[in-house]
Design an enzyme around this catalytic site. Sequence first.
Site, PDB file in Angstrom:
ATOM      1  N   ARG A 175       0.822  -1.217   0.000  1.00 13.07           N
ATOM      2  CA  ARG A 175       0.000   0.000   0.000  1.00 13.07           C
ATOM      3  C   ARG A 175       0.855   1.266   0.000  1.00 13.07           C
ATOM      4  O   ARG A 175       0.327   2.378  -0.046  1.00 13.07           O
ATOM      5  CB  ARG A 175      -0.904   0.019   1.249  1.00 13.07           C
ATOM      6  CG  ARG A 175      -1.693  -1.253   1.437  1.00 13.07           C
ATOM      7  CD  ARG A 175      -2.348  -1.273   2.795  1.00 13.07           C
ATOM      8  NE  ARG A 175      -3.510  -0.425   2.829  1.00 13.07           N
ATOM      9  CZ  ARG A 175      -4.748  -0.844   2.603  1.00 13.07           C
ATOM     10  NH1 ARG A 175      -4.993  -2.097   2.360  1.00 13.07           N
ATOM     11  NH2 ARG A 175      -5.745  -0.008   2.641  1.00 13.07           N
ATOM     12  N   TYR A 178       0.630   4.355  -2.396  1.00 15.11           N
ATOM     13  CA  TYR A 178      -0.468   5.300  -2.142  1.00 15.11           C
ATOM     14  C   TYR A 178      -0.215   6.069  -0.837  1.00 15.11           C
ATOM     15  O   TYR A 178      -0.166   7.302  -0.834  1.00 15.11           O
ATOM     16  CB  TYR A 178      -1.779   4.522  -2.080  1.00 15.11           C
ATOM     17  CG  TYR A 178      -3.015   5.380  -1.912  1.00 15.11           C
ATOM     18  CD1 TYR A 178      -3.537   6.093  -2.976  1.00 15.11           C
ATOM     19  CD2 TYR A 178      -3.665   5.457  -0.683  1.00 15.11           C
ATOM     20  CE1 TYR A 178      -4.677   6.868  -2.827  1.00 15.11           C
ATOM     21  CE2 TYR A 178      -4.811   6.230  -0.524  1.00 15.11           C
ATOM     22  CZ  TYR A 178      -5.314   6.929  -1.606  1.00 15.11           C
ATOM     23  OH  TYR A 178      -6.442   7.703  -1.452  1.00 15.11           O
ATOM     24  N   ASP A 179      -0.029   5.320   0.255  1.00 11.46           N
ATOM     25  CA  ASP A 179       0.071   5.958   1.580  1.00 11.46           C
ATOM     26  C   ASP A 179       1.247   6.932   1.654  1.00 11.46           C
ATOM     27  O   ASP A 179       1.103   8.066   2.115  1.00 11.46           O
ATOM     28  CB  ASP A 179       0.285   4.911   2.684  1.00 11.46           C
ATOM     29  CG  ASP A 179      -0.777   3.834   2.714  1.00 11.46           C
ATOM     30  OD1 ASP A 179      -1.675   3.855   1.859  1.00 11.46           O
ATOM     31  OD2 ASP A 179      -0.705   2.949   3.593  1.00 11.46           O
ATOM     32  N   GLY A 240     -13.650 -10.632   9.226  1.00 10.33           N
ATOM     33  CA  GLY A 240     -14.803  -9.738   9.370  1.00 10.33           C
ATOM     34  C   GLY A 240     -14.681  -8.749  10.520  1.00 10.33           C
ATOM     35  O   GLY A 240     -15.525  -7.866  10.680  1.00 10.33           O
ATOM     36  N   THR A 243     -12.370  -2.878  11.430  1.00 12.03           N
ATOM     37  CA  THR A 243     -13.425  -1.848  11.404  1.00 12.03           C
ATOM     38  C   THR A 243     -13.073  -0.738  10.422  1.00 12.03           C
ATOM     39  O   THR A 243     -11.918  -0.510  10.101  1.00 12.03           O
ATOM     40  CB  THR A 243     -13.629  -1.210  12.790  1.00 12.03           C
ATOM     41  OG1 THR A 243     -12.457  -0.434  13.102  1.00 12.03           O
ATOM     42  CG2 THR A 243     -13.907  -2.249  13.857  1.00 12.03           C
ATOM     43  N   ARG A 244     -14.131  -0.048  10.000  1.00 12.09           N
ATOM     44  CA  ARG A 244     -13.999   1.139   9.168  1.00 12.09           C
ATOM     45  C   ARG A 244     -15.087   2.131   9.612  1.00 12.09           C
ATOM     46  O   ARG A 244     -16.050   1.744  10.287  1.00 12.09           O
ATOM     47  CB  ARG A 244     -14.230   0.829   7.669  1.00 12.09           C
ATOM     48  CG  ARG A 244     -13.192  -0.099   7.048  1.00 12.09           C
ATOM     49  CD  ARG A 244     -11.834   0.576   6.926  1.00 12.09           C
ATOM     50  NE  ARG A 244     -10.829  -0.302   6.346  1.00 12.09           N
ATOM     51  CZ  ARG A 244     -10.003  -1.074   7.058  1.00 12.09           C
ATOM     52  NH1 ARG A 244     -10.083  -1.099   8.374  1.00 12.09           N
ATOM     53  NH2 ARG A 244      -9.084  -1.805   6.465  1.00 12.09           N
ATOM     54  N   PRO A 311      -5.238  -1.693   7.653  1.00  9.26           N
ATOM     55  CA  PRO A 311      -5.519  -1.263   9.020  1.00  9.26           C
ATOM     56  C   PRO A 311      -6.581  -2.139   9.689  1.00  9.26           C
ATOM     57  O   PRO A 311      -7.560  -2.515   9.046  1.00  9.26           O
ATOM     58  CB  PRO A 311      -6.023   0.167   8.866  1.00  9.26           C
ATOM     59  CG  PRO A 311      -5.914   0.523   7.444  1.00  9.26           C
ATOM     60  CD  PRO A 311      -5.490  -0.659   6.655  1.00  9.26           C
ATOM     61  N   ARG A 314     -10.334   1.713  11.825  1.00 10.35           N
ATOM     62  CA  ARG A 314     -10.216   3.076  11.286  1.00 10.35           C
ATOM     63  C   ARG A 314     -11.411   3.878  11.754  1.00 10.35           C
ATOM     64  O   ARG A 314     -12.558   3.526  11.466  1.00 10.35           O
ATOM     65  CB  ARG A 314     -10.118   3.042   9.771  1.00 10.35           C
ATOM     66  CG  ARG A 314      -9.419   4.266   9.237  1.00 10.35           C
ATOM     67  CD  ARG A 314      -9.412   4.322   7.752  1.00 10.35           C
ATOM     68  NE  ARG A 314      -8.332   3.613   7.129  1.00 10.35           N
ATOM     69  CZ  ARG A 314      -8.465   2.931   5.999  1.00 10.35           C
ATOM     70  NH1 ARG A 314      -9.632   2.835   5.430  1.00 10.35           N
ATOM     71  NH2 ARG A 314      -7.424   2.364   5.457  1.00 10.35           N
TER      72      ARG A 314
HETATM   73  N1  LIG Z   1     -13.544   8.149  -1.837  1.00  6.62           N
HETATM   74  C1  LIG Z   1     -12.850   7.916  -0.732  1.00  6.62           C
HETATM   75  O1  LIG Z   1     -13.274   7.176   0.159  1.00  6.62           O
HETATM   76  C2  LIG Z   1     -11.507   8.573  -0.491  1.00  6.62           C
HETATM   77  C3  LIG Z   1     -10.890   8.310   0.726  1.00  6.62           C
HETATM   78  C4  LIG Z   1      -9.639   8.881   0.963  1.00  6.62           C
HETATM   79  C5  LIG Z   1      -9.069   9.707   0.016  1.00  6.62           C
HETATM   80  N2  LIG Z   1      -9.700   9.946  -1.161  1.00  6.62           N
HETATM   81  C6  LIG Z   1      -9.037  10.807  -2.136  1.00  6.62           C
HETATM   82  O2  LIG Z   1      -9.993  11.672  -2.722  1.00  6.62           O
HETATM   83  C7  LIG Z   1      -9.666  11.883  -4.099  1.00  6.62           C
HETATM   84  C8  LIG Z   1     -10.861  11.516  -4.980  1.00  6.62           C
HETATM   85  O3  LIG Z   1     -11.202  10.164  -4.743  1.00  6.62           O
HETATM   86  P1  LIG Z   1     -12.329   9.429  -5.574  1.00  6.62           P
HETATM   87  O4  LIG Z   1     -12.930   8.442  -4.644  1.00  6.62           O
HETATM   88  O5  LIG Z   1     -13.188  10.428  -6.265  1.00  6.62           O
HETATM   89  O6  LIG Z   1     -11.426   8.626  -6.621  1.00  6.62           O
HETATM   90  P2  LIG Z   1     -11.694   8.360  -8.179  1.00  6.62           P
HETATM   91  O7  LIG Z   1     -10.748   7.288  -8.567  1.00  6.62           O
HETATM   92  O8  LIG Z   1     -13.131   8.133  -8.436  1.00  6.62           O
HETATM   93  O9  LIG Z   1     -11.277   9.738  -8.843  1.00  6.62           O
HETATM   94  C9  LIG Z   1      -9.944  10.119  -9.028  1.00  6.62           C
HETATM   95  C10 LIG Z   1      -9.823  10.726 -10.423  1.00  6.62           C
HETATM   96  O10 LIG Z   1      -8.467  11.147 -10.614  1.00  6.62           O
HETATM   97  C11 LIG Z   1      -8.119  10.838 -11.963  1.00  6.62           C
HETATM   98  N3  LIG Z   1      -6.642  10.741 -12.061  1.00  6.62           N
HETATM   99  C12 LIG Z   1      -5.834   9.765 -11.599  1.00  6.62           C
HETATM  100  N4  LIG Z   1      -4.563  10.034 -11.923  1.00  6.62           N
HETATM  101  C13 LIG Z   1      -4.573  11.212 -12.603  1.00  6.62           C
HETATM  102  C14 LIG Z   1      -3.558  12.005 -13.212  1.00  6.62           C
HETATM  103  N5  LIG Z   1      -2.256  11.642 -13.183  1.00  6.62           N
HETATM  104  N6  LIG Z   1      -3.918  13.156 -13.832  1.00  6.62           N
HETATM  105  C15 LIG Z   1      -5.222  13.533 -13.877  1.00  6.62           C
HETATM  106  N7  LIG Z   1      -6.228  12.825 -13.329  1.00  6.62           N
HETATM  107  C16 LIG Z   1      -5.892  11.670 -12.693  1.00  6.62           C
HETATM  108  C17 LIG Z   1      -8.840   9.520 -12.259  1.00  6.62           C
HETATM  109  O11 LIG Z   1      -8.997   9.263 -13.639  1.00  6.62           O
HETATM  110  C18 LIG Z   1     -10.159   9.733 -11.544  1.00  6.62           C
HETATM  111  O12 LIG Z   1     -11.124  10.324 -12.406  1.00  6.62           O
HETATM  112  C19 LIG Z   1      -8.411  11.045  -4.374  1.00  6.62           C
HETATM  113  O13 LIG Z   1      -7.288  11.858  -4.220  1.00  6.62           O
HETATM  114  C20 LIG Z   1      -8.437  10.006  -3.274  1.00  6.62           C
HETATM  115  O14 LIG Z   1      -7.129   9.562  -2.968  1.00  6.62           O
HETATM  116  C21 LIG Z   1     -10.913   9.379  -1.431  1.00  6.62           C
END
Ligand SMILES: NC(=O)c1ccc[n+]([C@@H]2O[C@H](COP(=O)([O-])OP(=O)(O)OC[C@H]3O[C@@H](n4cnc5c(N)ncnc54)[C@H](O)[C@@H]3O)[C@@H](O)[C@H]2O)c1
Length: 349
Positions: A175, A178-179, A240, A243-244, A311, A314
């Site tokens: 992970r 990303y993290d 199971g 948690t989240r 995790p 959470r």
């Molecule tokens: N939804 C959640 O639960 C959640 C939780 C934690 C963090 N986030 C963060 O929130 C943001 C939005 O999440 P989401 O759920 O809408 O995700 P999503 O995957 O639906 O949307 C992300 C968008 O970013 C675009 N993208 C990816 N790489 C790109 C690049 N290099 N250039 C341009 N566009 C790019 C993708 O095509 C996608 O449309 C993200 O940064 C995500 O890490 C979301």
Amino acid sequence: MSDNLDDIFTDDIKIIAEELEQFYEDLEGKTILIAGGRGFLGTYFTNVLIKINEKLSDPLKIILLDNLITSKDKKKYLDSNIEFLEQDISEKFQINENVDYIIHTASIASPPTYRKFPIKTVDVNYQGTRNLLDIAKEKKVKSMIFLSSSEIYGNPEIFPTPESYLGKVSCIGPRACYDESKRLAETVSILYFQQYEIPIKIARPFNVYGPYLNLNDGRIIPDFMKSAIEDSEIIIHSDGTPTRSFCYVSDAINAFFRLLFSNDNGIICNVGNDEEVSVSDVGNVIEKIMEVPISIKMIKSDDPNYTKDNPQRRCPDLSLIKKTVGYTPKINLEEGLRRTYKWYRSNLI
Ligand SMILES: NC(=O)c1ccc[n+]([C@@H]2O[C@H](COP(=O)([O-])OP(=O)(O)OC[C@H]3O[C@@H](n4cnc5c(N)ncnc54)[C@H](O)[C@@H]3O)[C@@H](O)[C@H]2O)c1
């Protein structure tokens, strides 16, 4: 909330837009850039702004950037106030127009996809964030919000987890792409705030879900919904008990906009819902809201990385976001899942 379940998305958008009415005056004639504007949260941000435009005499201009790596939808908005640019934000690019606000939602947030494209994930989170910060600096934006993640805490040891918790994160595990790159993106955002006074706000979302979250995304709720709808079963790849804390999208979007429009530059806030539930509980709630019986099975995943560094618990401490923007989540898990399920049923099947 509307009882017309086909209209759940429209209903969410209308309610969020109405709740932001106090900010309309400041938005007259402004330009907002949304990176990742075609994604799940980007779609909500965009549609709320389209709704707000109905009330403005000088409408907002909305610039959407997305490389469509996870959202394949190229269809255009039929709205002359919206410009879509197919752009990888980790590459150098220019924006010709003036920009007043930046909403940075671009990332590879789906776990199977970031395991497939780990270096691209690092690139969008670090270089993409840095490129947007440079645009914020060049355009002297009024405000910018960066959506980081609760994943920056890794496998936390304090619950509910406050923003001051430093995290327990592997820098080389499955992970980490990303993290760790979200952590570096926070670092560079705060450095731009300290060195160039960029009016950045950082949100750490905790498991946001709802309409438009891609059913094939690999996150827990779409995963469970997909197998419940298609195969009348839910497969849990653990015992199971992890948690989240799941946050319905309309609550989260409201909080993100309030942070964006606040004067709290350099702030970092958890955004979510502090109703902590086990993964099994989520399965049980989905079973309750579905109209047909389903079975819930626990099967170890074939992918050895599926649960590695996952995790165990959470849950966000929401004190800061509550105090900063007066945020309280309104939609509980059962209501949020009911809305999401009905939306999937009427729109995707
Ligand atoms: N939804 C959640 O639960 C959640 C939780 C934690 C963090 N986030 C963060 O929130 C943001 C939005 O999440 P989401 O759920 O809408 O995700 P999503 O995957 O639906 O949307 C992300 C968008 O970013 C675009 N993208 C990816 N790489 C790109 C690049 N290099 N250039 C341009 N566009 C790019 C993708 O095509 C996608 O449309 C993200 O940064 C995500 O890490 C979301």
